[in-house]
Structures are given as structure tokens and as C-alpha cells.
Enzyme design. Structure first.
Site, short mmCIF file in Angstrom:
data_model
loop_
_atom_site.label_atom_id
_atom_site.label_comp_id
_atom_site.label_asym_id
_atom_site.label_seq_id
_atom_site.Cartn_x
_atom_site.Cartn_y
_atom_site.Cartn_z
CG MET A 83 9.36 23.78 -0.09
SD MET A 83 8.36 24.85 -1.12
CE MET A 83 7.33 25.65 0.11
CE1 TYR A 126 12.62 31.74 5.17
CE2 TYR A 126 12.86 29.37 4.84
CZ TYR A 126 12.55 30.63 4.35
OH TYR A 126 12.18 30.77 3.04
NE ARG A 163 -6.37 0.47 10.75
CZ ARG A 163 -5.10 0.32 10.43
NH1 ARG A 163 -4.23 1.31 10.61
NH2 ARG A 163 -4.65 -0.81 9.93
CE LYS A 200 -0.28 -0.21 5.06
NZ LYS A 200 -1.08 -0.71 6.20
C1 LIG Z 1 -0.29 -1.72 6.88
C2 LIG Z 1 -0.86 -3.02 7.29
C3 LIG Z 1 -0.05 -4.15 7.44
C4 LIG Z 1 1.46 -4.08 7.38
O1 LIG Z 1 1.93 -3.59 8.61
P1 LIG Z 1 3.51 -3.41 8.90
O2 LIG Z 1 3.56 -2.99 10.30
O3 LIG Z 1 3.95 -2.36 7.95
O4 LIG Z 1 4.14 -4.72 8.63
C5 LIG Z 1 -0.65 -5.37 7.68
N1 LIG Z 1 -1.99 -5.46 7.81
C6 LIG Z 1 -2.81 -4.38 7.71
C7 LIG Z 1 -4.26 -4.55 7.89
C8 LIG Z 1 -2.27 -3.13 7.46
O5 LIG Z 1 -3.08 -2.06 7.39
#
Ligand SMILES: *Cc1c(COP(=O)(O)O)cnc(C)c1O
Length: 364
Positions: free
Chosen positions: A305, A257, A137, A38
Site C-alpha cells: 500500500m 507479501y 456513451r 477533466k
Molecule cells: C476525455 C475526452 C477528450 C480528451 O481525450 P484525449 O484522448 O485525452 O485527448 C475529448 N473529448 C471528450 C468528449 C472526452 O471525454
């Protein structure tokens, strides 16, 4: 190497594959290993990363949103499974079906709409079922999954039952065992369905958390899954910026800055071509140790930046040529070290990395 881009990001696909093989081996004979790709594989490139891992034997690829899945689908062979963690938003069922990707069903409504589509197509559709064991979640609560567990699943083939750990990087946290037991309870109601609970840190909790499929993201990319202990994973990235110019400063001169840094003795300051727009977080102002060749150099003043300033008083002048490369992230100063300096986690460091680097892949 051209000097058109501000920085060079080198991504070692061999290290990612080595990390995957290590996690896959930890699963032993019973648990296979997926890859979480992802957010563009945590910023490192979902396509090259997934293709390298496919070659190594990985067949399950998790993304967050449908668009990521649809982009990846045509670039991986048929037998790669693309699983969409956010599941189905209302109205996206046809697109998910047409793209040939597998949704993670997170609610009773998502189960119903996927089943309805399957019946309309007179087919049986693959899906993952996610149960919530404490994260609160995504996924179905115990109330929800227990109600639907015994309902009619004839139009959905549940290819995986999954849940997600809250605090796997803390082995002593009692939540790990609690979640494992709640997951076992759900598992008992979905007999014969493969199960998955462990993210990267979960893999290191031990075999009781492995079930049938490991689901690491972070550890593939060199993020330490065992916080506070030595990192068992190989570092994956090198990030380099370029010196644009340097100047002499006198005792008392302020830099950057708001002059948050002042020279106490006469010295030299160089300006380097990576800033917060590239993901070099502003919280690293006055707080990071970079490398110029073999010389440790401190980031001084505010991160701008497009640039940072470094104290190069101790570096020989002939190393300060415009265009010379400065290491922001390397094996000695890895993403975990940068995260400590920035007061965040290494996930945020990786996923913040910007789009104006020259990206260079070390192939398998
Ligand atoms: C992002 C995610 C993972 C991977 O988690 P890591 O800590 O990056 O290994 C696995 N399962 C779900 C549901 C996630 O959202």
C-alpha cells in the site's frame, strides 16, 4: 526539499504549454485548440494547468462534471469558456446558469430544460450540442438530433457541435472515417455552428478530422497520441519516491507479501516510500524498472500500500541513504512506459496518482 511526504511529483507546466502550442499549430489557420482538464487535468492539477494554458492563449476548457466547472470558473478570466461534458442532470440547470458555465447538451431533455431556463430568464443561453457518432456513451443519436435540428433554437445559441472518436489512436481503423462522415451529416443540419471531433489522437489523423476546435487532453500531459510510433509530445511529469531503509538478503530469501520474489544470490533490497495507495498500481509487482541516480533498479516482489521494494544489489552502498530519491517516472521511463509495464493505458497511470506527494510545479 522536505522529506515529510512519501514522494515528490514534479509537474512541468512549460512542457504542457509546449504540447498545447504544438497541437494548436497542427490545427493551422482554421482549427483552434481547447484543453480537456477533466479529472483534475488527468491528476496534474486543473487550476495551475488551466491558468498556464490560458496565458498561452487557450480559451476553451472542457471538464466532465459540473462541480469541476464550478471550482474552475472563478479562477479563470471571464473570457475563458468552461464546458461541461456530462451536461445537465435534472435539477442542476440553475446552478450551471448561475456559475456561468456552458453545458454540453447530450439529450433532447437537456436541450428542452436549458431552453426552458433561457426563456424563464428572458435570455439566450450558450450551449454545446453533442451528437453520438458511434461511441454510444454521451450525445444524441441521429434519430434524436435530426428531429430537433430544425426546431426552435431561438433561446439557445449553439456555440459548438461535437462528437467523440472511438478509436482515434488506430489510424487504420475504419471507424475513424465512418464517424467523420456521420459527423459531417450532423454538421450539415447545424449550418454556421463551429464543430469539434478530434481528441488528442484525432488531431494526428489529419486535417479532415480537425474541423474548428481540437479537444486534446492526454497529449497535453505527455501521453503518446500515436501509439506504437515515437511519442511526439514532451514528457510532463517526474515522480520520485524515497528510500526508507535497505537490508542484505541471502540466496533463497523471499521478499514482500507472499514472497513472489526470491533472491538467487546474496544481495541488497531497499524499501521505497510509494505504494498502490499512491497510484503505483499493484499490477506493477515484479514488473517495473526504476532509476536510482544512473542505476537501473528492478521493482521486486508485490507492490504494498505504501511501499515498493527494489533490488539494489548493483548500486553502491553510499547511494542507499534513507531519504535518497528514486525515480519512478522520468523522461527515460515515462508514463507510456509505465503503462506498458502495468498492462494498462497511460491515462490510468496519470489519473491514479495519489494525493500524498509533495507537488512541485515548474512554472512557465
Ligand atoms: C476525455 C475526452 C477528450 C480528451 O481525450 P484525449 O484522448 O485525452 O485527448 C475529448 N473529448 C471528450 C468528449 C472526452 O471525454
Amino acid at each position: 526539499m522536505t522529506a515529510i511526504a512519501g514522494g515528490v511529483l514534479t509537474i512541468d507546466l512549460r512542457a504542457i504549454v509546449a504540447n498545447w502550442l504544438k497541437l494548436d499549430a497542427m490545427g493551422g489557420q482554421t482549427a483552434r485548440c481547447a484543453a480537456v482538464v477533466k479529472a483534475n487535468a488527468y491528476g496534474l492539477g486543473a487550476v495551475p494547468v488551466s491558468q498556464a494554458l490560458y496565458k498561452a492563449g487557450c480559451r476553451q476548457f472542457f471538464v466532465a462534471v459540473l462541480e469541476e466547472a464550478m471550482n474552475l470558473r472563478p479562477l479563470l478570466p471571464e473570457d475563458a469558456q468552461i464546458l461541461v461534458l456530462h451536461g445537465l442532470l435534472p435539477g442542476t440547470e440553475d446552478e450551471a446558469y448561475g456559475a456561468g458555465v456552458t453545458p454540453v447538451l447530450n439529450s433532447v431533455e437537456q436541450v428542452r430544460s436549458w431552453a426552458a431556463l433561457a426563456r424563464k430568464q428572458s435570455t439566450v443561453l450558450d450551449a454545446v450540442v453533442q451528437v453520438d457518432t458511434g461511441m454510444r456513451r454521451l450525445g444524441m443519436s441521429a434519430d434524436e438530433w435530426s428531429k430537433i435540428a430544425d426546431s426552435d433554437w431561438s433561446s439557445i445559441r449553439v456555440v459548438l457541435l461535437m462528437s467523440h472518436l472511438v478509436a482515434a489512436e488506430e489510424p487504420e481503423n475504419p471507424l475513424n472515417d465512418l464517424q467523420r462522415r456521420l459527423f459531417e451529416a450532423a454538421r450539415a443540419r447545424f449550418p454556421g455552428v463551429p464543430c469539434s471531433l478530434a481528441n488528442s489522437s484525432g488531431v494526428f489523423l489529419g486535417a479532415a478530422w480537425h474541423f474548428d476546435l481540437l479537444r486534446p487532453g492526454a497529449a497535453l500531459y505527455g501521453i503518446s497520441p500515436t501509439v506504437g510510433n515515437s511519442n511526439p509530445m514532451e514528457p510532463v511529469i517526474r515522480l520520485q519516491g524515497r528510500i526508507i531503509q535497505w537490508r542484505r538478503v541471502s540466496a533463497g530469501d523471499g521478499v514482500g507479501y507472499n514472497h513472489t520474489w526470491h533472491a538467487t544470490v546474496p544481495g541488497r533490497v531497499a524499501t521505497v516510500s510509494i505504494g498502490y495507495a499512491d497510484g503505483w498500481l499493484r499490477s506493477l509487482s515484479n514488473r517495473s524498472q526504476l532509476m536510482l541516480g544512473q542505476h537501473k533498479v528492478s521493482l521486486i516482489g508485490r507492490v504494498s500500500m505504501d511501499t515498493v521494494t527494489i533490488d539494489v544489489s548493483a548500486v553502491p552502498e553510499d547511494l542507499l541513504q534513507p531519504g535518497s530519491l528514486v525515480d519512478f517516472v522520468n523522461k527515460e521511463h515515462d508514463v507510456n512506459a509505465v503503462a506498458l509495464e502495468a498492462g494498462t493505458n497511460a491515462y490510468e497511470i496519470l489519473t491514479s496518482l495519489g494525493n500524498r506527494f509533495q507537488r512541485h510545479y515548474i512554472d512557465c
